[in-house]
Motif scaffolding. Structure first.
Motif, PDB file in Angstrom:
ATOM      1  N   VAL A 103      -0.581   4.793   4.752  1.00 51.98           N
ATOM      2  CA  VAL A 103      -1.893   4.148   4.893  1.00 51.98           C
ATOM      3  C   VAL A 103      -2.022   3.418   6.220  1.00 51.98           C
ATOM      4  CG1 VAL A 103      -2.247   3.913   2.400  1.00 51.98           C
ATOM      5  CG2 VAL A 103      -1.185   2.021   3.676  1.00 51.98           C
ATOM      6  N   SER A 151      -4.728   3.422  -5.852  1.00 51.75           N
ATOM      7  CA  SER A 151      -3.419   2.783  -6.080  1.00 51.75           C
ATOM      8  C   SER A 151      -3.456   1.273  -5.892  1.00 51.75           C
ATOM      9  CB  SER A 151      -2.373   3.367  -5.126  1.00 51.75           C
ATOM     10  OG  SER A 151      -2.122   4.721  -5.394  1.00 51.75           O
ATOM     11  N   VAL A 152      -4.542   0.758  -5.343  1.00 52.75           N
ATOM     12  CA  VAL A 152      -4.599  -0.660  -4.994  1.00 52.75           C
ATOM     13  C   VAL A 152      -4.374  -1.556  -6.207  1.00 52.75           C
ATOM     14  CG1 VAL A 152      -6.144  -2.515  -4.252  1.00 52.75           C
ATOM     15  CG2 VAL A 152      -5.977  -0.428  -2.904  1.00 52.75           C
ATOM     16  N   SER A 199      -5.031   6.640  -2.231  1.00 51.01           N
ATOM     17  CA  SER A 199      -4.466   5.357  -1.795  1.00 51.01           C
ATOM     18  C   SER A 199      -5.347   4.193  -2.230  1.00 51.01           C
ATOM     19  CB  SER A 199      -4.270   5.344  -0.271  1.00 51.01           C
ATOM     20  OG  SER A 199      -5.512   5.331   0.419  1.00 51.01           O
ATOM     21  N   PHE A 200      -6.657   4.434  -2.302  1.00 53.10           N
ATOM     22  CA  PHE A 200      -7.584   3.414  -2.787  1.00 53.10           C
ATOM     23  C   PHE A 200      -7.368   3.176  -4.278  1.00 53.10           C
ATOM     24  CE2 PHE A 200     -11.815   2.532  -4.718  1.00 53.10           C
ATOM     25  CZ  PHE A 200     -12.051   1.285  -4.158  1.00 53.10           C
ATOM     26  N   TRP A 223      -0.690  -1.801  -7.079  1.00 54.84           N
ATOM     27  CA  TRP A 223       0.045  -2.679  -6.165  1.00 54.84           C
ATOM     28  C   TRP A 223      -0.242  -4.151  -6.487  1.00 54.84           C
ATOM     29  CZ3 TRP A 223       3.933  -1.214  -3.252  1.00 54.84           C
ATOM     30  CH2 TRP A 223       4.016   0.121  -2.824  1.00 54.84           C
ATOM     31  N   GLY A 231       0.824  -1.204   0.000  1.00 57.81           N
ATOM     32  CA  GLY A 231       0.000   0.000   0.000  1.00 57.81           C
ATOM     33  C   GLY A 231       0.853   1.247   0.000  1.00 57.81           C
ATOM     34  N   ASP A 232       0.213   2.362  -0.325  1.00 56.28           N
ATOM     35  CA  ASP A 232       0.929   3.640  -0.365  1.00 56.28           C
ATOM     36  C   ASP A 232       1.486   4.013   1.001  1.00 56.28           C
ATOM     37  OD1 ASP A 232       0.207   3.760  -3.003  1.00 56.28           O
ATOM     38  OD2 ASP A 232      -1.163   5.464  -2.798  1.00 56.28           O
ATOM     39  N   PHE A 246      -5.384   0.319   2.049  1.00 53.16           N
ATOM     40  CA  PHE A 246      -5.596   1.697   1.645  1.00 53.16           C
ATOM     41  C   PHE A 246      -6.207   2.442   2.811  1.00 53.16           C
ATOM     42  CE2 PHE A 246      -9.668  -0.269   0.643  1.00 53.16           C
ATOM     43  CZ  PHE A 246     -10.605   0.702   0.977  1.00 53.16           C
ATOM     44  N   ASP A 247      -6.065   3.756   2.795  1.00 51.01           N
ATOM     45  CA  ASP A 247      -6.575   4.629   3.847  1.00 51.01           C
ATOM     46  C   ASP A 247      -7.988   5.064   3.462  1.00 51.01           C
ATOM     47  OD1 ASP A 247      -7.195   6.766   5.514  1.00 51.01           O
ATOM     48  OD2 ASP A 247      -5.229   7.720   5.342  1.00 51.01           O
TER      49      ASP A 247
END
Length: 214
Positions: free
Chosen positions: A19, A99-100, A96-97, A103, A15-16, A89-90
């Motif tokens: 998070v 970016s899932v 951050s979501f 990843w 994760g980023d 994710f946060d």
């Protein structure tokens, strides 16, 4: 003499940056919450022992990866020997979501021909007023990735143990079904005794060889 553990599962935290990967692990392994946690540089290691079912002990070895781009070449080297991946994710950070998937794709591409069992985790559920990602949307993403979904908070300990239990059980079931096939060339799973189930009977010798190739 009864072994201290029957299986060892290696799990990578993904994760980023910020998070809460380290906070979640500290809450789970040490039972503490720190408001300020130093950013992970490269990879940190944590270990936890759990009893998955009566008489079945599992050693969980966690690799806590840095979310910053400049450490990516370091963290990527740890993907290949992971049986499980916790995608965080946060819930208060929309980026951050989003970016899932990146990843997930990065790990999936790196570990081939092996597989990783994923769990999607929406973290910081205690900050309900600042939420930017809905549960249904997150559940749809998890389903598209073939993963389960859970929301957690390291601050109030909500669903922390449950999240790690879910992933541990999912890895064990993947072993039973043959989705994960441990071999000498891969350290994602280690066993002190027989594996929970052999590869399916219809699997050919050539397919078995491919499952254990690097």
């Amino acid at each position: 003499m009864e072994p201290r553990w029957h299986y060892q599962f290696r799990v990578i935290m993904l994760g980023d940056s910020t998070v809460g990967k380290s906070s979640l692990l500290r809450r789970y392994t040490e039972g503490v919450f720190l408001d300020a946690v130093n950013q992970t540089v490269g990879v940190d290691f944590y270990v936890q022992f759990v009893e998955l079912e009566p008489g079945l002990r599992v050693k969980l070895q966690f690799w806590d990866t840095a979310g910053q781009e400049r450490f990516r070449s370091v963290t990527c080297s740890y993907y290949r020997n992971s049986a499980g991946g916790m995608l965080l994710f946060d819930l208060t950070n929309r980026a951050s979501f989003e970016s899932v998937r990146r990843w997930h794709r990065e790990v999936t591409d790196t570990v081939q021909p092996f597989r990783v069992v994923f769990l999607l985790v929406g973290h910081k559920s205690d900050l309900a007023a600042e939420r930017r990602v809905g549960r249904r949307e997150a559940e749809r993403l998890a389903a598209s990735l073939g993963a389960q979904y859970v929301e957690t908070s390291a601050k109030d300990a909500s669903n922390v143990a449950q999240a790690f239990q879910m992933l541990t059980l999912a890895i064990y079931r993947a072993l039973q079904s043959g989705l994960l096939a441990p071999c000498e060339a891969w350290d994602g799973v280690k066993s002190s005794g027989p594996l929970p189930a052999p590869l399916p009977a219809h699997t050919t010798k050539e397919e078995k060889r491919k499952k254990c190739s690097c």
